[in-house]
Scaffold this motif. Structure first.
Motif, PDB file in Angstrom:
ATOM      1  N   THR A  80      59.423 -13.375 167.823  1.00  0.00           N
ATOM      2  CA  THR A  80      58.685 -14.601 168.128  1.00  0.00           C
ATOM      3  C   THR A  80      58.886 -14.962 169.602  1.00  0.00           C
ATOM      4  O   THR A  80      57.928 -15.290 170.312  1.00  0.00           O
ATOM      5  N   MET A  81      60.133 -14.884 170.065  1.00  0.00           N
ATOM      6  CA  MET A  81      60.375 -15.192 171.477  1.00  0.00           C
ATOM      7  C   MET A  81      59.763 -14.140 172.395  1.00  0.00           C
ATOM      8  O   MET A  81      59.221 -14.458 173.448  1.00  0.00           O
ATOM      9  N   ALA A  82      59.807 -12.875 171.981  1.00  0.00           N
ATOM     10  CA  ALA A  82      59.202 -11.815 172.797  1.00  0.00           C
ATOM     11  C   ALA A  82      57.706 -12.086 172.992  1.00  0.00           C
ATOM     12  O   ALA A  82      57.175 -11.964 174.096  1.00  0.00           O
ATOM     13  N   ASN A 107      48.884 -17.754 163.799  1.00  0.00           N
ATOM     14  CA  ASN A 107      49.009 -18.428 162.503  1.00  0.00           C
ATOM     15  C   ASN A 107      50.436 -18.780 162.125  1.00  0.00           C
ATOM     16  O   ASN A 107      50.665 -19.782 161.456  1.00  0.00           O
ATOM     17  N   THR A 108      51.385 -17.960 162.536  1.00  0.00           N
ATOM     18  CA  THR A 108      52.746 -18.153 162.063  1.00  0.00           C
ATOM     19  C   THR A 108      53.682 -18.652 163.167  1.00  0.00           C
ATOM     20  O   THR A 108      54.449 -19.579 162.960  1.00  0.00           O
ATOM     21  N   GLU A 109      53.604 -18.032 164.339  1.00  0.00           N
ATOM     22  CA  GLU A 109      54.570 -18.384 165.387  1.00  0.00           C
ATOM     23  C   GLU A 109      54.220 -19.714 166.044  1.00  0.00           C
ATOM     24  O   GLU A 109      55.058 -20.602 166.178  1.00  0.00           O
ATOM     25  N   SER A 213      55.837  -6.018 172.274  1.00  0.00           N
ATOM     26  CA  SER A 213      57.081  -6.495 171.670  1.00  0.00           C
ATOM     27  C   SER A 213      57.401  -5.608 170.473  1.00  0.00           C
ATOM     28  O   SER A 213      56.491  -5.089 169.815  1.00  0.00           O
ATOM     29  N   ILE A 214      58.686  -5.434 170.215  1.00  0.00           N
ATOM     30  CA  ILE A 214      59.108  -4.760 168.982  1.00  0.00           C
ATOM     31  C   ILE A 214      60.211  -5.584 168.338  1.00  0.00           C
ATOM     32  O   ILE A 214      61.007  -6.214 169.031  1.00  0.00           O
ATOM     33  N   TRP A 241      61.964 -16.795 182.251  1.00  0.00           N
ATOM     34  CA  TRP A 241      61.490 -17.660 181.171  1.00  0.00           C
ATOM     35  C   TRP A 241      62.452 -17.648 179.977  1.00  0.00           C
ATOM     36  O   TRP A 241      62.646 -18.653 179.307  1.00  0.00           O
ATOM     37  N   ARG A 242      63.045 -16.487 179.709  1.00  0.00           N
ATOM     38  CA  ARG A 242      64.001 -16.399 178.599  1.00  0.00           C
ATOM     39  C   ARG A 242      65.155 -17.377 178.817  1.00  0.00           C
ATOM     40  O   ARG A 242      65.615 -18.046 177.890  1.00  0.00           O
ATOM     41  N   LYS A 243      65.616 -17.462 180.060  1.00  0.00           N
ATOM     42  CA  LYS A 243      66.708 -18.398 180.410  1.00  0.00           C
ATOM     43  C   LYS A 243      66.271 -19.842 180.110  1.00  0.00           C
ATOM     44  O   LYS A 243      67.000 -20.621 179.502  1.00  0.00           O
ATOM     45  N   ILE A 244      65.041 -20.152 180.523  1.00  0.00           N
ATOM     46  CA  ILE A 244      64.516 -21.510 180.327  1.00  0.00           C
ATOM     47  C   ILE A 244      64.420 -21.848 178.838  1.00  0.00           C
ATOM     48  O   ILE A 244      64.702 -22.973 178.419  1.00  0.00           O
TER      49      ILE A 244
END
Ligand SMILES: *Cc1c(COP(=O)(O)O)cnc(C)c1O
Length: 363
Positions: A80-82, A107-109, A213-214, A241-244
């Motif tokens: 989801t984050m990827a 629809n889901t994330e 993404s995997i 962005w991951r850090k944020i």
């Protein structure tokens, strides 16, 4: 030796936890870490991934980008984050993000539509494939309004019963996107199930994408984690962005080590899960009176229960009492996902349970 044995034994015991004989087809996310994963976790060299790097996370990122044929990778807690990072790095406020109407991202994330300010547009299609005429028209229209666009595809396609997107389709979408300057992202949570079903290396699929993404914690059996791959430039932005987002973790090599085992070893067995899903579908369709199964291309079987006189919720309860765990998709259908803890005998038993209940409620 005795240490290692006890680890393996713990793994064995934990994989039977809560079992009491129940066959769990709710999702491939229920898979437990393997003994090989625990071994790698114990031996993994560790650092601080938010400071000067964690060597095991770096090794996983290098391995993932190699397998996908891309320049760089970023380890993240979830797929989801990827996917959210793929959108954040490639589309800005007001930029169109085009997806098929069944897309998991949409629809889901929901993160990219809730948090980013991009303009998500879902397009009609079947089996996870957006209608190409609509896609071309929409790209032309949207790029008249914005200089950036991102197209997202998903293979295997979760809500279409694990359908795979054929290579010629990927190629055409890629060319359409290129022609209009749009980028293309692959939600490849189950990319390796698709790759196994197509008998193609994963990089043959991902070469049609800017980012992919995997997910490591589905059929691949890692306890957690996902990787986003793409160009070094895009992944550099994704790292910021991951850090944020709070997704930068410290001695994360403990978890990444399991991901290395997932890519090294576990991805090569997914054709077994695909084959067992097909067997389940055939066993049900060859005998069922009212329940009807899709013909799965990968490891997701959808059961249509609309002609049985029972809603999917009632089916879920009845199957659960009989020792089979599944999940409802909507009031008319159920989802069964095969994975490493489901062997041939479990498939036969699962089919028997479905059929026995089908009989019981047939007119
Ligand atoms: C499960 C799934 C995700 C999200 O993966 P998590 O690691 O659970 O966040 C994304 N896309 C698809 C198609 C999925 O099936």
């Amino acid at each position: 030796m005795s240490d290692e044995n006890s680890i393996v034994e713990d793994t064995f015991l934990s994989s039977r936890e809560g079992g009491a004989g129940a066959i769990d087809l709710r999702s491939d996310t229920v898979t437990r870490p393997t003994a090989g994963m625990y071994r790698r976790m114990l031996e993994a060299p560790l650092g601080d991934d938010g400071l000067d790097g964690d060597p095991t996370a770096e090794e996983l990122e290098a391995l993932a980008s190699l397998v996908l044929g891309m320049e760089a990778g970023l380890f993240v807690p979830t797929c989801t984050m990827a996917n959210l990072l793929a959108v954040l790095t490639q589309a800005g406020r007001g930029d169109p993000v085009l997806l098929d109407h069944g897309a998991h991202i949409y629809n889901t994330e929901r993160g990219s539509s809730t948090l980013t300010g991009v303009c998500m547009r879902t397009l009609p299609g079947t089996g996870g494939m957006m209608d190409l005429t609509v896609l071309e028209e929409t790209l032309a229209l949207e790029l008249g309004r914005s200089s950036n666009a991102l197209v997202c595809l998903e293979t295997s396609h979760n809500s279409s019963g694990g359908a795979i997107l054929p290579l010629p389709y990927l190629h055409t979408v890629r060319q359409m996107a290129n022609a209009s300057g749009a980028r293309v992202h692959l939600d490849g949570a189950r990319l390796f199930n698709a790759s196994a079903a197509m008998n193609e290396p994963p990089s043959t699929i991902t070469r049609n994408f800017d980012t992919a993404s995997i997910c490591l914690s589905k059929g691949l059996s890692a306890p957690a984690g996902a990787v986003l791959c793409g160009s070094a430039e895009t992944i550099g932005k994704a790292r910021q962005w991951r850090k944020i987002l709070g997704g930068t973790q410290r001695q994360v090599g403990v978890v990444a080590a399991a991901g290395i085992e997932a890519l090294d070893v576990m991805r090569h067995r997914l054709s077994e899960d695909n084959a067992r899903a097909l067997r389940l579908s055939e066993a049900i369709n060859s005998a069922a009176i009212a329940v009807c199964a899709n013909e799965p291309q990968t490891n997701i079987v959808q059961l249509d229960v609309s002609r049985t006189g029972r809603s999917s919720d009632r089916w879920v309860d009845a199957l659960d009492r009989a020792g089979l765990k599944v999940r409802p998709i909507n009031p008319r259908s159920l989802r069964c996902v095969t994975h490493r803890h489901i062997d041939d005998a479990a498939i036969e038993r699962a089919a028997e349970i479905v059929l026995s209940l089908d009989d019981a409620c047939a007119p």
